[in-house]
Design a protein around this motif. Structure first.
Motif, PDB file in Angstrom:
ATOM      1  N   PRO A  32     -12.413  -7.138  -5.178  1.00 21.00           N
ATOM      2  CA  PRO A  32     -12.082  -7.068  -6.607  1.00 21.00           C
ATOM      3  C   PRO A  32     -10.632  -6.674  -6.883  1.00 21.00           C
ATOM      4  N   MET A  53      12.035   0.394   3.615  1.00 23.28           N
ATOM      5  CA  MET A  53      12.312   1.837   3.604  1.00 23.28           C
ATOM      6  C   MET A  53      13.695   2.067   4.216  1.00 23.28           C
ATOM      7  N   GLN A  74      11.557   7.462  -1.077  1.00 28.24           N
ATOM      8  CA  GLN A  74      10.271   6.982  -1.597  1.00 28.24           C
ATOM      9  C   GLN A  74      10.212   7.113  -3.127  1.00 28.24           C
ATOM     10  N   ASN A 105       1.962   2.712  -7.513  1.00 26.62           N
ATOM     11  CA  ASN A 105       0.899   3.479  -6.834  1.00 26.62           C
ATOM     12  C   ASN A 105       0.066   4.279  -7.835  1.00 26.62           C
ATOM     13  N   ASN A 106      -1.066   4.774  -7.337  1.00 23.62           N
ATOM     14  CA  ASN A 106      -1.877   5.791  -8.046  1.00 23.62           C
ATOM     15  C   ASN A 106      -2.490   5.369  -9.381  1.00 23.62           C
ATOM     16  N   ARG A 118      -9.689   3.255  -5.334  1.00 20.17           N
ATOM     17  CA  ARG A 118      -9.601   1.796  -5.426  1.00 20.17           C
ATOM     18  C   ARG A 118      -8.566   1.443  -6.479  1.00 20.17           C
ATOM     19  N   SER A 122      -4.339  -4.413  -5.729  1.00 24.53           N
ATOM     20  CA  SER A 122      -3.880  -4.060  -4.383  1.00 24.53           C
ATOM     21  C   SER A 122      -2.598  -4.802  -4.016  1.00 24.53           C
ATOM     22  N   ASN A 140      -1.819  -1.387   7.311  1.00 23.17           N
ATOM     23  CA  ASN A 140      -0.597  -1.641   6.549  1.00 23.17           C
ATOM     24  C   ASN A 140      -0.224  -3.112   6.680  1.00 23.17           C
ATOM     25  N   LEU A 152       5.737  -1.794  -1.394  1.00 24.89           N
ATOM     26  CA  LEU A 152       5.269  -3.052  -1.972  1.00 24.89           C
ATOM     27  C   LEU A 152       5.153  -2.930  -3.489  1.00 24.89           C
ATOM     28  N   LEU A 200     -11.579  -8.528   6.565  1.00 24.69           N
ATOM     29  CA  LEU A 200     -11.577  -8.704   5.108  1.00 24.69           C
ATOM     30  C   LEU A 200     -11.503 -10.198   4.829  1.00 24.69           C
ATOM     31  N   ARG A 209      -8.065  -6.130  10.787  1.00 22.68           N
ATOM     32  CA  ARG A 209      -7.245  -4.909  10.870  1.00 22.68           C
ATOM     33  C   ARG A 209      -8.021  -3.953  11.771  1.00 22.68           C
ATOM     34  N   ARG A 212     -11.577   1.135  10.472  1.00 25.87           N
ATOM     35  CA  ARG A 212     -11.278   2.464   9.930  1.00 25.87           C
ATOM     36  C   ARG A 212     -12.402   3.413  10.267  1.00 25.87           C
ATOM     37  N   TYR A 422     -18.639  -9.923  -3.467  1.00 25.77           N
ATOM     38  CA  TYR A 422     -17.628 -10.085  -2.416  1.00 25.77           C
ATOM     39  C   TYR A 422     -18.164  -9.626  -1.052  1.00 25.77           C
ATOM     40  N   PRO A 442     -16.821  -0.888   2.012  1.00 26.62           N
ATOM     41  CA  PRO A 442     -16.157  -0.192   0.904  1.00 26.62           C
ATOM     42  C   PRO A 442     -16.189   1.311   1.080  1.00 26.62           C
TER      43      PRO A 442
HETATM   44  C1  B12 Z   1      -5.207   4.501  -2.030  1.00 28.64           C
HETATM   45  C2  B12 Z   1      -3.896   4.405  -1.294  1.00 28.64           C
HETATM   46  C3  B12 Z   1      -3.670   5.308  -0.267  1.00 28.64           C
HETATM   47  C4  B12 Z   1      -4.701   6.392   0.149  1.00 28.64           C
HETATM   48  C5  B12 Z   1      -5.806   5.788   1.012  1.00 28.64           C
HETATM   49  C6  B12 Z   1      -5.248   4.855   2.078  1.00 28.64           C
HETATM   50  C7  B12 Z   1      -6.217   3.987   2.794  1.00 28.64           C
HETATM   51  N1  B12 Z   1      -6.002   3.908   4.080  1.00 28.64           N
HETATM   52  O1  B12 Z   1      -7.091   3.360   2.204  1.00 28.64           O
HETATM   53  C8  B12 Z   1      -3.768   7.388   0.907  1.00 28.64           C
HETATM   54  C9  B12 Z   1      -3.225   8.375  -0.092  1.00 28.64           C
HETATM   55  C10 B12 Z   1      -4.374   8.185   2.016  1.00 28.64           C
HETATM   56  C11 B12 Z   1      -2.652   6.448   1.344  1.00 28.64           C
HETATM   57  C12 B12 Z   1      -1.902   6.588   2.479  1.00 28.64           C
HETATM   58  C13 B12 Z   1      -0.861   5.726   2.807  1.00 28.64           C
HETATM   59  N2  B12 Z   1      -0.280   4.814   2.024  1.00 28.64           N
HETATM   60 CO1  B12 Z   1      -1.071   4.167   0.432  1.00 28.64          CO
HETATM   61  N3  B12 Z   1      -1.758   3.348  -1.112  1.00 28.64           N
HETATM   62  C14 B12 Z   1      -2.919   3.429  -1.657  1.00 28.64           C
HETATM   63  C15 B12 Z   1      -3.064   2.374  -2.775  1.00 28.64           C
HETATM   64  C16 B12 Z   1      -3.042   3.056  -4.139  1.00 28.64           C
HETATM   65  C17 B12 Z   1      -4.310   1.529  -2.632  1.00 28.64           C
HETATM   66  C18 B12 Z   1      -4.656   1.134  -1.210  1.00 28.64           C
HETATM   67  C19 B12 Z   1      -5.832   0.293  -1.169  1.00 28.64           C
HETATM   68  O2  B12 Z   1      -5.650  -0.886  -1.310  1.00 28.64           O
HETATM   69  N4  B12 Z   1      -7.071   0.945  -1.036  1.00 28.64           N
HETATM   70  C20 B12 Z   1      -8.435   0.635  -1.256  1.00 28.64           C
HETATM   71  C21 B12 Z   1      -9.015  -0.779  -1.051  1.00 28.64           C
HETATM   72  C22 B12 Z   1      -8.575  -1.729  -2.127  1.00 28.64           C
HETATM   73  O3  B12 Z   1      -8.729  -1.255   0.180  1.00 28.64           O
HETATM   74  P1  B12 Z   1      -9.870  -1.616   1.248  1.00 28.64           P
HETATM   75  O4  B12 Z   1     -10.518  -0.448   1.814  1.00 28.64           O
HETATM   76  O5  B12 Z   1      -9.149  -2.494   2.156  1.00 28.64           O
HETATM   77  O6  B12 Z   1     -10.962  -2.414   0.372  1.00 28.64           O
HETATM   78  C23 B12 Z   1     -12.334  -2.488   0.768  1.00 28.64           C
HETATM   79  C24 B12 Z   1     -13.282  -1.943  -0.280  1.00 28.64           C
HETATM   80  O7  B12 Z   1     -12.778  -0.788  -0.903  1.00 28.64           O
HETATM   81  C25 B12 Z   1     -13.561  -3.101  -1.212  1.00 28.64           C
HETATM   82  N5  B12 Z   1     -12.778  -3.094  -2.426  1.00 28.64           N
HETATM   83  C26 B12 Z   1     -11.527  -3.471  -2.546  1.00 28.64           C
HETATM   84  N6  B12 Z   1     -11.143  -3.393  -3.808  1.00 28.64           N
HETATM   85  C27 B12 Z   1     -12.196  -2.927  -4.520  1.00 28.64           C
HETATM   86  C28 B12 Z   1     -12.342  -2.662  -5.896  1.00 28.64           C
HETATM   87  C29 B12 Z   1     -13.577  -2.203  -6.374  1.00 28.64           C
HETATM   88  C30 B12 Z   1     -13.754  -1.943  -7.833  1.00 28.64           C
HETATM   89  C31 B12 Z   1     -14.662  -2.001  -5.470  1.00 28.64           C
HETATM   90  C32 B12 Z   1     -15.989  -1.493  -5.962  1.00 28.64           C
HETATM   91  C33 B12 Z   1     -14.487  -2.260  -4.093  1.00 28.64           C
HETATM   92  C34 B12 Z   1     -13.260  -2.733  -3.653  1.00 28.64           C
HETATM   93  O8  B12 Z   1     -13.234  -4.239  -0.471  1.00 28.64           O
HETATM   94  C35 B12 Z   1     -12.656  -3.952   0.790  1.00 28.64           C
HETATM   95  C36 B12 Z   1     -13.597  -4.306   1.913  1.00 28.64           C
HETATM   96  O9  B12 Z   1     -14.786  -3.638   1.836  1.00 28.64           O
HETATM   97  C37 B12 Z   1      -1.783   1.486  -2.560  1.00 28.64           C
HETATM   98  C38 B12 Z   1      -1.059   1.041  -3.843  1.00 28.64           C
HETATM   99  C39 B12 Z   1      -1.673  -0.181  -4.443  1.00 28.64           C
HETATM  100  N7  B12 Z   1      -1.897  -0.195  -5.722  1.00 28.64           N
HETATM  101  O10 B12 Z   1      -1.943  -1.140  -3.761  1.00 28.64           O
HETATM  102  C40 B12 Z   1      -0.873   2.346  -1.663  1.00 28.64           C
HETATM  103  C41 B12 Z   1      -0.196   1.645  -0.493  1.00 28.64           C
HETATM  104  C42 B12 Z   1      -1.232   0.773   0.171  1.00 28.64           C
HETATM  105  N8  B12 Z   1       0.156   2.736   0.396  1.00 28.64           N
HETATM  106  C43 B12 Z   1       1.222   2.524   1.080  1.00 28.64           C
HETATM  107  C44 B12 Z   1       1.729   3.428   2.059  1.00 28.64           C
HETATM  108  C45 B12 Z   1       3.131   3.165   2.549  1.00 28.64           C
HETATM  109  C46 B12 Z   1       0.958   4.490   2.518  1.00 28.64           C
HETATM  110  C47 B12 Z   1       1.277   5.475   3.643  1.00 28.64           C
HETATM  111  C48 B12 Z   1       2.123   4.961   4.780  1.00 28.64           C
HETATM  112  C49 B12 Z   1       1.842   6.805   3.098  1.00 28.64           C
HETATM  113  C50 B12 Z   1       3.170   6.713   2.477  1.00 28.64           C
HETATM  114  N9  B12 Z   1       4.242   7.022   3.138  1.00 28.64           N
HETATM  115  O11 B12 Z   1       3.236   6.325   1.311  1.00 28.64           O
HETATM  116  C51 B12 Z   1      -0.157   5.818   4.117  1.00 28.64           C
HETATM  117  C52 B12 Z   1      -0.724   4.743   5.080  1.00 28.64           C
HETATM  118  C53 B12 Z   1      -2.200   4.916   5.375  1.00 28.64           C
HETATM  119  C54 B12 Z   1      -2.921   3.679   5.921  1.00 28.64           C
HETATM  120  N10 B12 Z   1      -2.847   3.388   7.210  1.00 28.64           N
HETATM  121  O12 B12 Z   1      -3.573   2.956   5.169  1.00 28.64           O
HETATM  122  C55 B12 Z   1       1.870   1.199   0.710  1.00 28.64           C
HETATM  123  C56 B12 Z   1       1.553   0.110   1.754  1.00 28.64           C
HETATM  124  C57 B12 Z   1       2.715  -0.330   2.636  1.00 28.64           C
HETATM  125  C58 B12 Z   1       2.272  -1.378   3.614  1.00 28.64           C
HETATM  126  N11 B12 Z   1       3.208  -1.796   4.446  1.00 28.64           N
HETATM  127  O13 B12 Z   1       1.161  -1.821   3.656  1.00 28.64           O
HETATM  128  C59 B12 Z   1       1.182   0.924  -0.694  1.00 28.64           C
HETATM  129  C60 B12 Z   1       0.999  -0.540  -1.046  1.00 28.64           C
HETATM  130  C61 B12 Z   1       2.058   1.633  -1.766  1.00 28.64           C
HETATM  131  C62 B12 Z   1       3.283   0.839  -2.125  1.00 28.64           C
HETATM  132  N12 B12 Z   1       3.456   0.508  -3.393  1.00 28.64           N
HETATM  133  O14 B12 Z   1       4.089   0.489  -1.292  1.00 28.64           O
HETATM  134  N13 B12 Z   1      -2.560   5.368   0.504  1.00 28.64           N
END
Ligand code: B12
Length: 472
Positions: A32, A53, A74, A105-106, A118, A122, A140, A152, A200, A209, A212, A422, A442
């Motif tokens: 989503p 960076m 940052q 972010n956030n 979430r 993304s 990443n 990003l 994914l 990837r 996790r 999804y 998720p």
């Molecule tokens: C939440 C978040 C965090 C959290 C959680 C990280 C994590 N590992 O999930 C915390 C605070 C810990 C964190 C840490 C970091 N982050 Co961060 N973070 C984010 C944020 C806001 C969202 C990431 C994300 O997509 N998470 C959750 C979902 C969407 O991902 P998923 O698990 O793959 O999805 C699964 C399910 O959740 C489901 N799903 C997906 N979407 C949805 C929606 C709904 C409604 C539902 C029900 C389900 C669902 O489907 C998937 C499969 O099951 C983004 C900013 C943004 N708006 O994109 C930055 C971002 C990803 N972060 C970034 C960075 C750089 C970091 C850090 C390096 C710290 C730092 N220096 O800033 C670390 C890296 C950690 C890592 N290895 O992932 C960068 C990424 C850079 C890159 N090269 O990829 C971003 C894009 C910020 C930016 N603007 O640059 N982060």
């Protein structure tokens, strides 16, 4: 003949983007948070932006010289990527379409679980479907030009844009991660598996990837709550640690226990809300240029004196309305992205800086000082223990609860339904390609009674730990 897409790319590059990619409507199928219409009704295409960076700031951070320059980088770049997205959206609007920038972010969707982060949209998914990079082991997005050490950004528009070519889905996993894996080694808590993949379904293709283990591990280290490496030879910039995890990392499946520890460590730090507020205010809002981007110098032009850098950050945070943070350096981890450079040699150089520079620990005036060994680290901890009283903890916990209730707590039916559909598609695609059971799961924990049971189970274990003998 150059068309609309090339004009957009040109505009964004001139505004300062390092890389620009475009994905049209046919590319935007997946979880989503790839749905652009959540950000703007009627949005059909996405423009993805990458800013690198600052590399010397990364060296200072990983080499434990100072975390100041990367904190400044940052803050400035989160604003800049948001501003470029906004200016490019305005440009698209001037040509007769609607467009909207996604904050850096956030901006999380409402959910029952406070740690279910979430995003509204993304940026990682956007970068992949726009052809700017592919997922690495750490999850990443890894670009050819800068590795994973990038910020990003994205914007969404109702214009129907022509997509850029995508990269092969396994490009990074097969060509880089298989033989590197240094991001895994740079994580203090083994957030991902180095030998197991999860998938994914994005844009009709399975993207791998590293599996996790437990995202709460990531929250723990990223918020500075467990700073010591698994081999106990180095630390990140976090101020805290969970002593009982030094020798025995918990099984990632002990979810309640780990969540309980995360909540307790956060509460005991006494300043988790203002620290998060700094990150949130910079990530989620675009501030006047003079408050952050122009006020804070680029890392290459910073004053030589650490205390001046420190004071600058304090003043910048006051402009955002966050006062009284004892330590303005809120970024403590992120090694998995920072060490990942454009090639293996650069990545190895950064990894060596991280692992050969020992520890940092709060010293006499609360500022971080370097120690070479764990013994020295613990001596400092004993000499200068964190002083947080119960009223500070209670105030902090209340403030966190209020931020959560106001901004993030709730239930969004449409996203939940999109997610169920999804997950079914992803499961089927995995089964069809011989990867049954390896779909990325998720983060969602839907039971509202869950939090209470976490607190109860954590309290019991914590008591046991407090009564045990210190280990050093
Ligand atoms: C939440 C978040 C965090 C959290 C959680 C990280 C994590 N590992 O999930 C915390 C605070 C810990 C964190 C840490 C970091 N982050 Co961060 N973070 C984010 C944020 C806001 C969202 C990431 C994300 O997509 N998470 C959750 C979902 C969407 O991902 P998923 O698990 O793959 O999805 C699964 C399910 O959740 C489901 N799903 C997906 N979407 C949805 C929606 C709904 C409604 C539902 C029900 C389900 C669902 O489907 C998937 C499969 O099951 C983004 C900013 C943004 N708006 O994109 C930055 C971002 C990803 N972060 C970034 C960075 C750089 C970091 C850090 C390096 C710290 C730092 N220096 O800033 C670390 C890296 C950690 C890592 N290895 O992932 C960068 C990424 C850079 C890159 N090269 O990829 C971003 C894009 C910020 C930016 N603007 O640059 N982060």
């Amino acid at each position: 003949m150059p068309g609309f897409e090339e004009d957009i790319r040109d505009f964004a590059r001139k505004a300062g983007a390092g890389l620009v990619g475009i994905a049209g409507p046919e590319r935007l199928s997946g979880p989503p948070s790839i749905d652009p219409s959540y950000t703007m009704r009627g949005a059909r295409s996405v423009v993805s932006l990458v800013l690198p960076m600052n590399v010397p700031a990364i060296y200072d951070f990983l080499g434990k010289k100072s975390s100041g320059p990367h904190n400044i980088d940052q803050a400035r770049m989160n604003q800049q990527v948001h501003r470029i997205a906004k200016e490019t959206s305005d440009y698209i609007a001037s040509l007769g379409h609607r467009a909207k920038a996604v904050p850096a972010n956030n901006t999380y969707r409402r959910a029952l679980d406070p740690f279910c982060t979430r995003p509204s949209f993304s940026h990682r998914f956007a970068a992949v479907v726009s052809g700017l990079g592919t997922f690495g082991l750490s999850g990443n997005v890894v670009t050819r030009e800068f590795g994973a050490a990038v910020y990003l950004g994205s914007l969404v528009t109702d214009a129907v844009l022509k997509s850029d070519p995508v990269l092969p889905a396994r490009q990074t996993m097969d060509n880089r991660c298989r033989t590197c894996k240094l991001c895994d080694k740079s994580c203090t808590l083994r957030m991902f598996e180095d030998n197991e993949e999860e998938y994914l379904l994005l844009n009709g293709e399975l993207h791998a990837r590293g599996k996790r283990n437990n995202v709460d591990f990531c929250n723990m280290s990223c918020f500075g709550l467990h700073a010591i490496s698994r081999d106990k030879k180095w630390s990140n910039w976090g101020r805290h640690l969970v002593e009982e995890w030094l020798d025995n990392q918990p099984d990632p499946k002990q979810r309640k226990y780990i969540r309980g520890m995360l909540m307790r460590q956060g509460a005991m730090s006494g300043d988790s809300t203002p620290r998060f507020e700094v990150i949130r205010r910079i990530g989620a809002r675009l501030w006047p240029r003079e408050d952050i981007e122009d006020f804070l110098p680029a890392p290459d032009n910073l004053p030589a004196e650490e205390k001046e850098i420190y004071a600058m950050l304090v003043r910048a945070q006051e402009k955002l309305g966050v006062f009284g943070l004892k330590d303005p350096y809120v970024l403590t981890c992120g090694q998995c992205a920072m060490i990942c450079g454009p090639d293996f040699n650069e990545t190895k150089k950064r990894y060596d800086l991280l692992t050969q520079s020992g520890f940092v620990v709060p010293g006499p005036d609360g500022r971080m000082v370097r120690t070479k060994t764990m013994e020295e680290y613990f001596k400092m901890k004993e000499m200068y223990p964190a002083k947080v009283n119960l009223s500070q903890m209670a105030k902090d916990a209340g403030a966190s609860g209020s931020v959560w209730l106001k901004s993030y707590f709730g239930f969004e039916l449409k996203g939940e339904i999109q997610n169920i559909l999804y997950q079914a598609r992803n499961k089927k695609a995995c089964a069809k390609t011989g990867q049954a059971g390896k779909e990325a799961r998720p983060l969602y924990i839907g039971n509202p009674g869950y939090l209470l049971s976490v607190i109860a189970s954590g309290k019991k274990r914590h008591r046991k730990w407090q009564n045990s003998k210190p280990r050093w």
